[in-house]
Scaffold this motif. Structure first.
Motif, PDB file in Angstrom:
ATOM      1  N   GLU A   1      -3.619   2.752 -22.810  1.00  0.00           N
ATOM      2  CA  GLU A   1      -5.021   2.399 -23.085  1.00  0.00           C
ATOM      3  C   GLU A   1      -5.305   0.913 -22.922  1.00  0.00           C
ATOM      4  O   GLU A   1      -6.466   0.495 -23.010  1.00  0.00           O
ATOM      5  CB  GLU A   1      -5.434   2.867 -24.491  1.00  0.00           C
ATOM      6  N   ASP A   2      -4.279   0.115 -22.686  1.00  0.00           N
ATOM      7  CA  ASP A   2      -4.492  -1.298 -22.365  1.00  0.00           C
ATOM      8  C   ASP A   2      -4.822  -1.503 -20.875  1.00  0.00           C
ATOM      9  O   ASP A   2      -5.141  -2.616 -20.462  1.00  0.00           O
ATOM     10  CB  ASP A   2      -3.244  -2.115 -22.705  1.00  0.00           C
ATOM     11  N   THR A   3      -4.739  -0.438 -20.102  1.00  0.00           N
ATOM     12  CA  THR A   3      -5.044  -0.530 -18.681  1.00  0.00           C
ATOM     13  C   THR A   3      -6.494  -0.941 -18.465  1.00  0.00           C
ATOM     14  O   THR A   3      -7.413  -0.315 -18.997  1.00  0.00           O
ATOM     15  CB  THR A   3      -4.785   0.824 -17.984  1.00  0.00           C
ATOM     16  N   ALA A   4      -6.689  -2.011 -17.711  1.00  0.00           N
ATOM     17  CA  ALA A   4      -8.032  -2.555 -17.481  1.00  0.00           C
ATOM     18  C   ALA A   4      -7.932  -3.742 -16.535  1.00  0.00           C
ATOM     19  O   ALA A   4      -6.830  -4.218 -16.234  1.00  0.00           O
ATOM     20  CB  ALA A   4      -8.659  -3.004 -18.791  1.00  0.00           C
ATOM     21  N   VAL A   5      -9.085  -4.209 -16.104  1.00  0.00           N
ATOM     22  CA  VAL A   5      -9.157  -5.517 -15.449  1.00  0.00           C
ATOM     23  C   VAL A   5      -9.378  -6.550 -16.552  1.00  0.00           C
ATOM     24  O   VAL A   5     -10.293  -6.407 -17.372  1.00  0.00           O
ATOM     25  CB  VAL A   5     -10.290  -5.585 -14.417  1.00  0.00           C
TER      26      VAL A   5
END
Length: 121
Positions: A88-92
């Motif tokens: 859930e830390d996946t992001a730009v």
């Protein structure tokens, strides 16, 4: 001109670590707060962590105890140490800084171009 350039993103397995860097360059007199935001697909951009010029920090609840923000004022650089990463830390991840270009002028908000962080096995 003022530029913020991020680096350090990439692909990491759950439980892994990454360190993001953001260097400000150009016509800079002073930098106030420096921040990291992130935006996941289909979600709004959210504040992850912030650090004031004096070193006071604050974090989103979702990253407390796992992420650490720091800065090197001599290098006009802010860092984000990310440990125990989760999918859930996946992001730009975007860098933001409040910068005054000339003494006595107001601070303006500048943004980096973003760096992708993907947490996946």
């Amino acid at each position: 001109q003022v530029q913020l350039v991020e680096s350090g993103g990439g692909l990491v397995q759950p439980g892994g670590s990454l360190r993001l860097s953001c260097a400000a360059s150009g016509s800079i007199f002073s930098i106030n707060a420096m921040r990291w935001y992130r935006q996941a697909p289909g979600k709004e951009r959210e504040l992850v962590a912030a650090i004031r010029s004096g070193g006071i920090t604050n974090y989103a609840d979702s990253v407390k105890g796992r992420f650490t923000i720091s800065r090197d004022n001599a290098k006009n650089t802010v860092y984000l140490e990310m440990n125990s990463l989760k999918p859930e830390d996946t992001a730009v991840y975007y860098c933001n800084a409040e910068i005054a270009k000339v003494v006595g002028t107001k601070f303006y908000s500048y943004w980096g171009q973003g760096t992708q962080v993907t947490v996946s096995s």
